[in-house]
Design an enzyme around this catalytic site. Structure first.
Site, mmCIF file in Angstrom:
data_model
loop_
_atom_site.group_PDB
_atom_site.id
_atom_site.type_symbol
_atom_site.label_atom_id
_atom_site.label_comp_id
_atom_site.label_asym_id
_atom_site.label_seq_id
_atom_site.Cartn_x
_atom_site.Cartn_y
_atom_site.Cartn_z
ATOM 1 C CG ASN A 69 -4.614 6.425 11.665
ATOM 2 O OD1 ASN A 69 -4.180 5.844 10.672
ATOM 3 N ND2 ASN A 69 -4.011 6.400 12.840
ATOM 4 C CE1 TYR A 85 -3.774 2.401 1.064
ATOM 5 C CE2 TYR A 85 -2.302 3.111 2.816
ATOM 6 C CZ TYR A 85 -3.451 3.289 2.074
ATOM 7 O OH TYR A 85 -4.288 4.350 2.358
ATOM 8 N N PRO A 104 -3.468 12.339 4.256
ATOM 9 C CG PRO A 104 -5.612 11.879 3.481
ATOM 10 C CD PRO A 104 -4.165 11.774 3.100
ATOM 11 C CD1 TRP A 142 -6.583 -7.209 20.131
ATOM 12 C CD2 TRP A 142 -5.067 -7.073 18.474
ATOM 13 N NE1 TRP A 142 -6.904 -8.135 19.186
ATOM 14 C CE2 TRP A 142 -5.994 -8.082 18.163
ATOM 15 C CE3 TRP A 142 -4.023 -6.808 17.576
ATOM 16 C CZ2 TRP A 142 -5.910 -8.838 16.993
ATOM 17 C CZ3 TRP A 142 -3.938 -7.556 16.415
ATOM 18 C CH2 TRP A 142 -4.871 -8.560 16.131
HETATM 19 N N1 LIG Z 1 -9.405 5.729 5.907
HETATM 20 C C1 LIG Z 1 -8.266 6.221 6.340
HETATM 21 O O1 LIG Z 1 -7.967 6.182 7.560
HETATM 22 C C2 LIG Z 1 -7.282 6.851 5.389
HETATM 23 C C3 LIG Z 1 -6.097 7.394 5.914
HETATM 24 C C4 LIG Z 1 -5.190 7.970 5.040
HETATM 25 C C5 LIG Z 1 -5.447 8.024 3.682
HETATM 26 N N2 LIG Z 1 -6.597 7.486 3.199
HETATM 27 C C6 LIG Z 1 -6.800 7.558 1.751
HETATM 28 O O2 LIG Z 1 -7.993 8.266 1.505
HETATM 29 C C7 LIG Z 1 -8.664 7.714 0.372
HETATM 30 C C8 LIG Z 1 -10.092 7.335 0.732
HETATM 31 O O3 LIG Z 1 -10.100 6.399 1.800
HETATM 32 P P1 LIG Z 1 -11.474 5.877 2.411
HETATM 33 O O4 LIG Z 1 -11.200 5.478 3.807
HETATM 34 O O5 LIG Z 1 -12.547 6.841 2.094
HETATM 35 O O6 LIG Z 1 -11.701 4.539 1.584
HETATM 36 P P2 LIG Z 1 -13.049 3.706 1.352
HETATM 37 O O7 LIG Z 1 -14.129 4.165 2.258
HETATM 38 O O8 LIG Z 1 -12.651 2.263 1.370
HETATM 39 O O9 LIG Z 1 -13.462 4.119 -0.121
HETATM 40 C C9 LIG Z 1 -12.707 3.715 -1.206
HETATM 41 C C10 LIG Z 1 -13.396 4.217 -2.444
HETATM 42 O O10 LIG Z 1 -12.601 3.832 -3.598
HETATM 43 C C11 LIG Z 1 -13.479 3.295 -4.546
HETATM 44 N N3 LIG Z 1 -12.793 2.338 -5.402
HETATM 45 C C12 LIG Z 1 -11.984 1.313 -5.032
HETATM 46 N N4 LIG Z 1 -11.590 0.633 -6.116
HETATM 47 C C13 LIG Z 1 -12.149 1.247 -7.185
HETATM 48 C C14 LIG Z 1 -12.118 1.010 -8.578
HETATM 49 N N5 LIG Z 1 -11.422 -0.011 -9.106
HETATM 50 N N6 LIG Z 1 -12.821 1.825 -9.397
HETATM 51 C C15 LIG Z 1 -13.548 2.853 -8.887
HETATM 52 N N7 LIG Z 1 -13.613 3.137 -7.582
HETATM 53 C C16 LIG Z 1 -12.921 2.325 -6.740
HETATM 54 C C17 LIG Z 1 -14.567 2.613 -3.741
HETATM 55 O O11 LIG Z 1 -15.679 2.420 -4.564
HETATM 56 P P3 LIG Z 1 -16.672 1.139 -4.478
HETATM 57 O O12 LIG Z 1 -17.885 1.660 -3.769
HETATM 58 O O13 LIG Z 1 -16.938 0.788 -5.893
HETATM 59 O O14 LIG Z 1 -15.941 0.064 -3.737
HETATM 60 C C18 LIG Z 1 -14.791 3.649 -2.656
HETATM 61 O O15 LIG Z 1 -15.627 4.681 -3.124
HETATM 62 C C19 LIG Z 1 -7.814 6.541 -0.100
HETATM 63 O O16 LIG Z 1 -6.976 6.986 -1.139
HETATM 64 C C20 LIG Z 1 -6.987 6.189 1.112
HETATM 65 O O17 LIG Z 1 -5.766 5.607 0.758
HETATM 66 C C21 LIG Z 1 -7.536 6.903 4.007
#
Ligand SMILES: NC(=O)c1ccc[n+]([C@@H]2O[C@H](COP(=O)([O-])OP(=O)(O)OC[C@H]3O[C@@H](n4cnc5c(N)ncnc54)[C@H](OP(=O)(O)O)[C@@H]3O)[C@@H](O)[C@H]2O)c1
Length: 311
Positions: A168, A139, A166, A204
């Protein structure tokens, strides 16, 4: 960019993309596109991405789609995390350069791109200065490659691509699957279960490690502000500026849930990194009004929106 600008959110069905879409709308944006796999738009398919940029040519795109998971999924599916996260941003940025070079791109990496060992708080200059944490290398490498892609496509093709990191996140539409969730979502779900059916509350490790947790709408506001006001190749951390030990998060949750039962600690499980805190000095210099909400307020909001509980 103005409120009539055509904006696209990739990942709009997810936690951060959903928050950006929500905040764009409440900020008065009237032309926001949210293509997703539900309506036949797959970022792993270059033809879908080409077709979108050729026909829509948006003014701005938030590329916040990604394959995202907790420690277990990250560790056991490292190749999937590498391949999918790398291909998605490469498809987007290559297509932008060829089909819609005027579109501004905001890409989200993650603070996982920083080395395993860092002086705290972690400054943007730490990127690519040391070995990565082994458990989410796939990742982290893909996310780091996305940052370099933004910088190189800016240099070679003049694409206005910016990258935000971002910390967590937690908030509405989080993933509450206890086998695959991040720390705060797991904490919330465990407390909800304990309230509903008296499940044992077990966490944990020792509870001593310190972590940041940012409410997703505060992250979304920072992303929108950067899209509107920032156009440099340097990456920007989106952290909180404060952290808590895991025990402190649990104490806050106990207060919010009015929980007086026992908390058990499984000390046979590892603690992970002792401290991971991002330096937000650079973001504050760009957006002085940035002031993310305390965990207690974010937690109450999550319970209201995702669980229908007013506390
Ligand atoms: N969550 C965290 O704590 C965190 C921390 C740091 C950075 N980030 C970054 O922030 C971003 C958003 O994270 P999140 O937590 O919102 O993730 P999430 O809730 O898992 O959402 C991921 C999104 O990506 C879409 N997606 C995945 N594969 C795809 C594909 N092949 N084609 C089109 N859409 C696709 C998913 O759509 P579907 O509905 O189709 O699955 C969903 O809308 C990511 O880049 C992540 O790396 C997150």
């Amino acid at each position: 960019m103005n409120k009539q600008s055509k904006m696209a959110v990739f990942g709009g069905t997810g936690m951060l993309g959903g928050a950006i879409t929500r905040r764009l709308s409440s900020n008065g944006y009237t032309n926001v596109l949210t293509p997703s796999r539900k309506n036949g738009f797959d970022l792993l398919k270059k033809a879908d991405v080409d077709n979108f940029f050729r026909t829509e040519k948006p003014d701005g795109v938030f590329m916040v789609a990604g394959l995202v998971g907790g420690i277990l999924a990250n560790n056991t599916r490292q190749a999937d995390f590498l391949y999918q996260n790398a291909m998605m941003i490469l498809n987007v940025i290559e297509s932008l350069a060829k089909n819609s070079p005027q579109t501004k791109l905001l890409y989200t990496g993650s603070t996982c791109i920083y080395p395993r060992e860092n002086p705290q708080p972690i400054n943007e200059s730490r990127f690519m200065t040391g070995p990565l944490e082994e458990t989410n290398k796939g990742y982290a490498v893909a996310k780091g490659m996305g940052i370099i892609a933004c910088q190189l496509y800016r240099q070679q093709y003049g694409i206005n691509a910016i990258a935000a990191m971002p910390t967590n996140l937690y908030g509405p539409n989080d993933n509450y699957d206890l086998n695959n969730s991040h720390f705060i979502a797991a904490l919330v779900q465990k407390f909800v279960n304990a309230q509903r059916d008296g499940s044992e509350l077990v966490f944990w490790g020792s509870g001593k490690p310190r972590r940041e947790a940012l409410y997703v709408d505060d992250c979304a506001d920072a992303c929108i502000f950067l899209m509107e006001n920032y156009s440099s190749p340097e990456i920007v951390n989106i952290g909180t500026g404060f952290d808590h030990s895991i025990r402190e998060y649990i104490d806050i949750a106990k207060k919010v849930f009015e929980y007086s039962g026992e908390i058990k600690w499984d000390t046979s499980k590892p603690d992970g990194m002792y401290e991971k805190r991002t330096d937000i000095t650079y973001l504050k210099s760009i957006m002085p009004q940035y002031d993310p909400r305390p965990f207690e307020d974010g937690l109450r909001e999550v319970l209201k929106v995702d669980f229908g509980v007013e506390v």
